[in-house]
Design a protein around this motif. Structure first.
Motif, short mmCIF file in Angstrom:
data_model
loop_
_atom_site.label_atom_id
_atom_site.label_comp_id
_atom_site.label_asym_id
_atom_site.label_seq_id
_atom_site.Cartn_x
_atom_site.Cartn_y
_atom_site.Cartn_z
N ALA A 87 0.83 -1.21 0.00
CA ALA A 87 0.00 0.00 0.00
C ALA A 87 0.86 1.26 0.00
O ALA A 87 2.11 1.20 0.07
CB ALA A 87 -0.93 -0.01 1.20
N SER A 88 0.18 2.39 -0.06
CA SER A 88 0.85 3.69 -0.05
C SER A 88 0.31 4.56 1.08
O SER A 88 -0.83 4.41 1.51
CB SER A 88 0.64 4.42 -1.39
OG SER A 88 1.18 3.70 -2.47
N LEU A 89 1.16 5.45 1.55
CA LEU A 89 0.78 6.47 2.52
C LEU A 89 1.50 7.76 2.16
O LEU A 89 2.61 7.72 1.61
CB LEU A 89 1.17 6.07 3.94
CG LEU A 89 0.30 5.11 4.73
CD1 LEU A 89 0.97 4.77 6.06
CD2 LEU A 89 -1.09 5.66 4.95
N ARG A 90 0.90 8.89 2.51
CA ARG A 90 1.59 10.16 2.37
C ARG A 90 1.63 10.84 3.73
O ARG A 90 0.57 11.13 4.31
CB ARG A 90 0.92 11.07 1.35
CG ARG A 90 1.78 12.31 1.08
CD ARG A 90 1.20 13.20 0.00
NE ARG A 90 0.17 14.08 0.49
CZ ARG A 90 -0.14 15.26 -0.05
NH1 ARG A 90 0.54 15.67 -1.12
NH2 ARG A 90 -1.10 15.99 0.45
N LEU A 91 2.82 11.08 4.21
CA LEU A 91 3.01 11.79 5.46
C LEU A 91 3.17 13.28 5.17
O LEU A 91 3.75 13.66 4.15
CB LEU A 91 4.25 11.28 6.19
CG LEU A 91 4.30 9.78 6.48
CD1 LEU A 91 5.56 9.44 7.30
CD2 LEU A 91 3.05 9.28 7.18
N SER A 92 2.69 14.09 6.09
CA SER A 92 2.85 15.53 6.00
C SER A 92 3.52 16.04 7.26
O SER A 92 3.32 15.50 8.35
CB SER A 92 1.48 16.22 5.84
OG SER A 92 0.84 15.81 4.66
N GLN A 148 5.90 10.84 0.37
CA GLN A 148 5.05 9.88 -0.31
C GLN A 148 5.72 8.52 -0.24
O GLN A 148 6.85 8.35 -0.70
CB GLN A 148 4.84 10.28 -1.77
CG GLN A 148 4.01 9.30 -2.58
CD GLN A 148 2.57 9.24 -2.11
OE1 GLN A 148 1.95 10.27 -1.85
NE2 GLN A 148 2.03 8.03 -2.02
N MET A 149 5.02 7.55 0.33
CA MET A 149 5.58 6.22 0.53
C MET A 149 4.76 5.22 -0.26
O MET A 149 3.57 5.02 0.03
CB MET A 149 5.59 5.87 2.01
CG MET A 149 6.28 6.91 2.89
SD MET A 149 6.45 6.38 4.61
CE MET A 149 4.73 6.36 5.10
N ASN A 150 5.37 4.60 -1.24
CA ASN A 150 4.72 3.60 -2.07
C ASN A 150 5.34 2.23 -1.83
O ASN A 150 6.45 2.11 -1.31
CB ASN A 150 4.84 3.97 -3.54
CG ASN A 150 4.18 5.29 -3.87
OD1 ASN A 150 3.19 5.68 -3.25
ND2 ASN A 150 4.72 5.98 -4.86
N SER A 151 4.62 1.20 -2.23
CA SER A 151 5.11 -0.18 -2.12
C SER A 151 5.65 -0.46 -0.71
O SER A 151 6.76 -0.97 -0.54
CB SER A 151 6.21 -0.44 -3.16
OG SER A 151 5.73 -0.20 -4.47
N VAL A 170 3.72 4.55 11.63
CA VAL A 170 3.40 3.83 10.39
C VAL A 170 3.58 2.35 10.66
O VAL A 170 4.66 1.92 11.08
CB VAL A 170 4.31 4.27 9.23
CG1 VAL A 170 4.09 3.38 8.01
CG2 VAL A 170 4.05 5.72 8.88
N THR A 171 2.54 1.58 10.45
CA THR A 171 2.59 0.14 10.64
C THR A 171 2.17 -0.56 9.36
O THR A 171 1.09 -0.28 8.83
CB THR A 171 1.67 -0.30 11.79
OG1 THR A 171 2.04 0.40 12.99
CG2 THR A 171 1.79 -1.80 12.04
N VAL A 172 3.03 -1.44 8.88
CA VAL A 172 2.76 -2.16 7.64
C VAL A 172 2.63 -3.64 7.97
O VAL A 172 3.59 -4.26 8.45
CB VAL A 172 3.88 -1.93 6.62
CG1 VAL A 172 3.52 -2.60 5.29
CG2 VAL A 172 4.12 -0.45 6.41
N SER A 173 1.47 -4.19 7.71
CA SER A 173 1.25 -5.61 7.99
C SER A 173 1.54 -6.45 6.76
O SER A 173 1.40 -5.99 5.63
CB SER A 173 -0.19 -5.83 8.44
OG SER A 173 -1.09 -5.50 7.40
N SER A 174 1.94 -7.68 7.01
CA SER A 174 2.30 -8.56 5.89
C SER A 174 1.11 -9.36 5.40
O SER A 174 0.06 -9.37 6.01
CB SER A 174 3.42 -9.51 6.32
OG SER A 174 3.01 -10.26 7.45
#
Length: 124
Positions: free
Chosen positions: A16-21, A82-85, A120-124
């Motif tokens: 997924a993607s997230l955008r931090l500000s 901007q955080m992708n993949s 930011v938490t990324v689950s598998s």
């Protein structure tokens, strides 16, 4: 003094993607280089990306090159990441930092002002 407030973190699945500000307030009339750092539990705070005052020069950690993009909107006193993949190993608290000047800095010891961070938490 400059105050920094991050937003945009959350829990997402891998890929997924997230955008931090990072919104700056206070003495923002001067030129500031900005950086994004992250710290995972039990690990040191490491550079993710940095950008100079003009926005034309950027730096990325090898682990995020090609996936993350740092940018800034000086009219809004805001820096973005901007955080992708996203990968599970990207899980961390992400903080933005500022240093007065026109350069670009990749070491946490070179920054003067810090935000509180956003998880930011990324689950598998």
């Amino acid at each position: 003094q400059v105050q920094l407030v991050e937003s945009g973190g959350g829990l997402v699945q891998a890929g997924a993607s997230l955008r931090l500000s990072c919104a700056a307030s206070g003495r923002t009339s001067s030129s500031y280089g900005m950086g994004w750092f992250r710290q995972a539990p039990g690990k040191e705070r490491d550079i993710v990306a940095a950008i100079d005052w003009t926005g034309r020069n950027t730096y990325y950690a090898d682990s995020v090159k090609g996936r993350f993009t740092i940018s800034r909107d000086n009219a809004k006193y805001t820096v973005y990441l901007q955080m992708n993949s996203l990968k599970p190993e990207d899980t961390a608290v992400y903080c933005c930092a500022a240093r007065k000047g026109v350069g670009i800095w990749a070491s946490r010891v070179e920054y003067d002002y810090w935000g509180q961070g956003t998880q930011v938490t990324v689950s598998s």
